[in-house]
Write an enzyme that holds these catalytic residues in place. Structure first.
Site, PDB file in Angstrom:
ATOM      1  N   CYS A 232      44.272  42.494  36.368  1.00 52.76           N
ATOM      2  CA  CYS A 232      42.425  42.333  36.127  1.00 52.76           C
ATOM      3  C   CYS A 232      42.455  43.686  36.262  1.00 52.76           C
ATOM      4  O   CYS A 232      42.032  45.431  36.998  1.00 52.76           O
ATOM      5  CB  CYS A 232      42.198  41.496  37.180  1.00 52.76           C
ATOM      6  SG  CYS A 232      40.514  41.612  37.741  1.00 52.76           S
TER       7      CYS A 232
ATOM      8  N   LYS B 268      43.912  27.826  40.598  1.00 53.64           N
ATOM      9  CA  LYS B 268      44.648  28.862  41.427  1.00 53.64           C
ATOM     10  C   LYS B 268      44.056  28.048  42.730  1.00 53.64           C
ATOM     11  O   LYS B 268      43.865  26.829  42.921  1.00 53.64           O
ATOM     12  CB  LYS B 268      42.990  29.896  41.210  1.00 53.64           C
ATOM     13  CG  LYS B 268      41.852  29.488  41.153  1.00 53.64           C
ATOM     14  CD  LYS B 268      40.870  30.184  40.334  1.00 53.64           C
ATOM     15  CE  LYS B 268      39.967  30.097  39.111  1.00 53.64           C
ATOM     16  NZ  LYS B 268      39.473  30.914  38.040  1.00 53.64           N
TER      17      LYS B 268
ATOM     18  N   GLU C  61      32.818  39.795  43.666  1.00 51.39           N
ATOM     19  CA  GLU C  61      32.359  41.243  42.462  1.00 51.39           C
ATOM     20  C   GLU C  61      32.247  42.524  42.824  1.00 51.39           C
ATOM     21  O   GLU C  61      32.526  42.956  43.638  1.00 51.39           O
ATOM     22  CB  GLU C  61      30.481  40.731  42.439  1.00 51.39           C
ATOM     23  CG  GLU C  61      29.830  39.196  42.349  1.00 51.39           C
ATOM     24  CD  GLU C  61      30.686  39.438  40.137  1.00 51.39           C
ATOM     25  OE1 GLU C  61      30.091  39.988  39.989  1.00 51.39           O
ATOM     26  OE2 GLU C  61      31.113  37.862  39.729  1.00 51.39           O
ATOM     27  N   SER C  62      33.096  42.772  41.508  1.00 51.25           N
ATOM     28  CA  SER C  62      33.644  44.169  41.769  1.00 51.25           C
ATOM     29  C   SER C  62      32.538  45.367  41.811  1.00 51.25           C
ATOM     30  O   SER C  62      32.632  46.452  43.184  1.00 51.25           O
ATOM     31  CB  SER C  62      34.055  45.181  40.595  1.00 51.25           C
ATOM     32  OG  SER C  62      33.363  44.865  38.792  1.00 51.25           O
TER      33      SER C  62
END
Ligand code: GSH
Length: 243
Positions: free
Chosen positions: A32, A60, A85-86
């Site tokens: 990812c 998932k 959230e990155s």
């Protein structure tokens, strides 16, 4: 780097017990790019953490949706707190581990980095995923052109050796993961020739020399192997891992 598991957790699995006091956990997926943003921050800051990989692009595990209702990685967990959230994850890391702070403290610099990320989101990233996910080959040339046009905007935005300035920084880490994967799109008509993208070409060479980039790196053939499995509808999250 301590790793709780490498193989991806899938539906039917049990949620691993929460990390112990003071311990940091990253929910990730090995391929990812968003999770790679956070892995790059973790590596650059030399933070210890454990990893739980999730098979996040297919069905998932239900328990993962309790961690992040969006069902996406990256997710951080520490002392009962969950961050997803990155970009939020990365700012949180700089906040709780202030050594080697990567996020700019200067408001102008921070705003400029956000603006370049907005260009990236508007001009590149949608076309990147559209090209990967579009099955109709006849649509590829038009999407590839939009993507390459967007990359020209990024070339123009790169005014210094690094997107973040004289040295590698947050913006570079937040953009890099997709550049590592660009060779996946060669078959679909996307290339970044040096003559058209001299600044990006030089930047990519500098990025590949950074130790944290090396730590989080998969070579093009592995990225392509994952990309093919994903494009074919059955992502192979565990490429290269022992049975
Ligand atoms: N905006 C999110 C995007 C994260 C994301 O899309 N991650 C992908 C994997 S690369 C994911 O978890 N996808 C699962 C899904 O969309 O259901 C971020 O910045 O963290």
């Amino acid at each position: 780097m301590p790793t709780l598991t490498q193989k991806a957790f899938k539906p039917g699995s049990t949620c691993p017990p929460p990390p112990g006091p003071g311990k940091l956990r990253l929910y990730s997926m090995r391929f990812c790019p968003y999770a790679q943003r956070t892995r790059l921050f973790l590596a650059a800051k030399e933070i210890e953490y454990e990893t739980v990989n999730i098979g996040v692009l297919s069905e998932k595990p239900a328990w993962f949706l309790e961690k992040n209702p969006l069902g996406k990685v990256p997710v951080l967990e520490k002392d009962g707190n969950i961050i997803y959230e990155s970009l939020a994850c990365n700012e949180y890391l700089d906040g709780i581990y202030p050594d080697k702070c990567i996020t700019p403290s200067d408001p102008l610099e921070k705003a400029q980095q956000s603006m370049v990320l907005a260009l990236w989101d508007a001009k590149v990233i949608g076309f990147y995923y559209k090209l990967i996910l579009t099955k109709a080959k006849e649509e590829w040339p038009a999407v590839a052109k939009q993507l390459v046009d967007g990359m020209q905007v990024m070339e123009n935005a790169l005014t210094q050796p690094f997107f973040s300035g004289d040295k590698v920084g947050a913006l570079d880490y937040n953009l890099w993961p997709w550049f590592e994967r660009f060779s996946m799109l060669k078959d679909r008509g996307v290339e970044l020739p040096k003559e058209k993208f001299p600044k990006i070409t030089a930047w990519m060479e500098h990025m590949l020399e950074q130790p944290e980039v090396k730590t989080c790196y998969f070579p093009p053939e592995v990225q392509e192997q994952f990309g093919k499995s994903w494009m074919a509808g059955s992502p192979d999250y565990d490429i290269g891992l022992e049975e």
